[in-house]
Motif scaffolding. Structure first.
Motif, PDB file in Angstrom:
ATOM      1  N   HIS A  80      31.794  41.920  33.386  1.00 52.90           N
ATOM      2  CA  HIS A  80      32.678  43.190  33.994  1.00 52.90           C
ATOM      3  C   HIS A  80      32.780  44.633  33.263  1.00 52.90           C
ATOM      4  N   ASN A 103      39.961  43.818  27.758  1.00 51.11           N
ATOM      5  CA  ASN A 103      38.748  43.114  26.902  1.00 51.11           C
ATOM      6  C   ASN A 103      38.043  44.505  26.064  1.00 51.11           C
ATOM      7  N   GLU A 162      33.775  36.825  40.419  1.00 48.39           N
ATOM      8  CA  GLU A 162      33.178  38.138  40.056  1.00 48.39           C
ATOM      9  C   GLU A 162      34.900  38.473  40.771  1.00 48.39           C
ATOM     10  N   SER A 163      35.089  39.714  40.407  1.00 46.89           N
ATOM     11  CA  SER A 163      36.001  40.479  41.668  1.00 46.89           C
ATOM     12  C   SER A 163      35.491  41.237  42.447  1.00 46.89           C
ATOM     13  N   ASP A 201      36.841  35.017  31.459  1.00 49.89           N
ATOM     14  CA  ASP A 201      37.807  36.450  31.895  1.00 49.89           C
ATOM     15  C   ASP A 201      38.245  35.724  33.208  1.00 49.89           C
ATOM     16  N   ASP A 224      32.923  36.393  33.117  1.00 50.79           N
ATOM     17  CA  ASP A 224      33.893  36.649  34.395  1.00 50.79           C
ATOM     18  C   ASP A 224      33.860  35.022  34.738  1.00 50.79           C
TER      19      ASP A 224
END
Length: 437
Positions: free
Chosen positions: A159, A117, A215-216, A241, A212
């Motif tokens: 991110h 990224n 979402e992580s 992402d 994204d």
């Protein structure tokens, strides 16, 4: 006060703060071999719900055998910079990734997802104004579009690695690119910013929407269909992402964007980023796109590609075969298993009156914490109950939005699920770490 005293004083202050802030240093250390689902700690064994192996392929005999065969066939050393030489194995991996996601095109591989990224954002932000391009203006004249800026339109929860790369590009050359942030998941706000950019720049700009897909921290799934339509309407590229979706979600595990109706219609506008570290059980990251010329430009404009070592050939060769496994029936069975586990845990938590941040089929579940300080207590409590979990707080989450994060695995059984639920209920009763739904 001299240099040594200042630095040692800061280190001592940091260690003191680590007593209350869960993110300051690791709360657990393993001993012995890495066990995947079960981790051996100094005071017992625990189920790991903080990891990245959503399909639990890290312990799959087929995957292990593929890695053994690849390491036996190839030297375990690392080749030189890809500015000089590219290994056949890396080229094969990049071709396989572009076919997997877009039916062909090009891919860039990096040794880490963060670097992917960061490097691609820097390259997109500077494009033909890159220092590397300007060093060779005599043989690569690109003045026709050198004054055309890159306009980034970033989701509010994009991110940090991508935001870091954009910030760096803007610092290097403020006139080359600009960044606009739209409210998280708010397509109307994004469209307003896009319309305003047309008024200020007309069509003399490169516009890139960045998001994204999952979402992580919370498992929230974003509306990629709407973003694809906006990208088409306002002549944008869409950089998605897919780090926490690739392999685990979407048709053949190709991610959230691949679920969009008429996906093929938007392929020329897509840049899809993924990591190898989750489902594929390998180090590395990548981005795929349809245009091979653009890929070559971005590769040359990326300092990491020029100055850093590539993915090891034996890793690249093994990943091509793991990719086939993930895209096929074996991967689909694992995806169904982790979906089933995630749904069951989510339903049981809702029945027990837990508030969840999102309600999707992703392998990530998040419970909001009442404050940041309680995070370390929750980690210790759950460890004693036999689980390693994550607390996401600053810098992973904005202050005031701290969450307890649970990463599901395909190999969790009914006993694991029931034990987890009872442990969380006991933890809530004891620490009152979260409010009822």
């Amino acid at each position: 006060m001299g240099t040594i005293q200042i630095l040692q004083g800061e280190g001592a202050a940091f260690r003191k703060g680590a007593e209350d802030v869960a993110m300051f240093e690791p709360r657990h250390r393993t001993r012995g071999p890495f066990g995947g689902k079960h981790l051996d700690l100094r005071d017992g064994r625990a189920v790991d719900l903080s990891g990245l192996d959503y399909l639990a392929l890290g312990s799959d005999p087929r995957v292990k055998q593929l890695m053994v065969e690849s390491l036996t066939q190839h030297d375990c050393g690392i080749p030189g910079s890809e500015a000089i030489i590219q290994m056949e194995q890396t080229h094969a991996l990049e071709e396989a990734l572009s076919r997997y996601h877009l039916g062909g095109g090009a891919a860039l591989t990096f040794s880490a997802g963060y670097g992917t990224n960061f490097s691609v954002m820097e390259a997109l932000g500077l494009r033909t104004r890159s220092h590397f391009i300007r060093l060779h203006e005599d043989v690569a004249p690109m003045r026709a579009t050198a004054d055309v800026p890159t306009l980034f339109f970033m989701d509010g929860d994009l991110h940090f690695s991508a935001r870091h790369g954009i910030r760096f590009a803007r610092k290097l050359q403020p006139e080359a690119c600009a960044a606009y942030t739209y409210r998280t998941g708010d397509a109307e706000h994004l469209e307003l910013l896009l319309r305003q950019s047309l008024e200020s720049h007309g069509d003399r700009a490169v516009r890139i929407i960045l998001t994204d897909t999952v979402e992580s921290a919370t498992g929230r799934e974003f509306d990629m269909a709407t973003l694809c339509r906006l990208a088409e309407s306002y002549d944008c590229m869409l950089y998605a992402d897919e780090a926490h979706a690739v392999g685990a979600l979407g048709p053949q595990g190709r991610g959230i964007t691949a679920k969009v109706k008429d996906f093929e219609r938007y392929r020329e506008r897509l840049m899809l980023m993924g990591t190898l570290t989750k489902v594929f059980c390998q180090p590395g990251g990548y981005v795929v796109m349809r245009d091979t010329g653009l890929a070559r430009l971005l590769k040359f404009c990326s300092p990491q590609h020029v100055f850093s070592a590539p993915i090891a050939p034996w890793v690249a060769a093994a990943t091509v075969k793991v990719l086939d496994l993930v895209a096929g029936e074996h991967g689909e069975r694992r995806r169904e298993q982790v979906r089933r586990v995630s749904r069951r845990v989510r339903e049981r938590l809702e029945q027990a009156d837990f508030e969840l941040v999102s309600h999707t089929d992703t392998p990530i579940l998040a419970i909001p914490l009442r404050n940041a300080r309680v995070g370390t207590q929750v980690l210790e409590f759950m460890r004693r109950e036999g689980f390693i979990i994550s607390v996401f707080q600053a810098p992973l989450m904005p202050v005031g939005r701290e969450v307890l994060r649970l990463a599901m695995r395909a190999d969790l059984d009914d006993e694991d699920v029931e034990h987890l639920l009872q442990a969380l209920i006991h933890c809530r009763e004891t620490l009152r770490f979260t409010a009822p739904a």
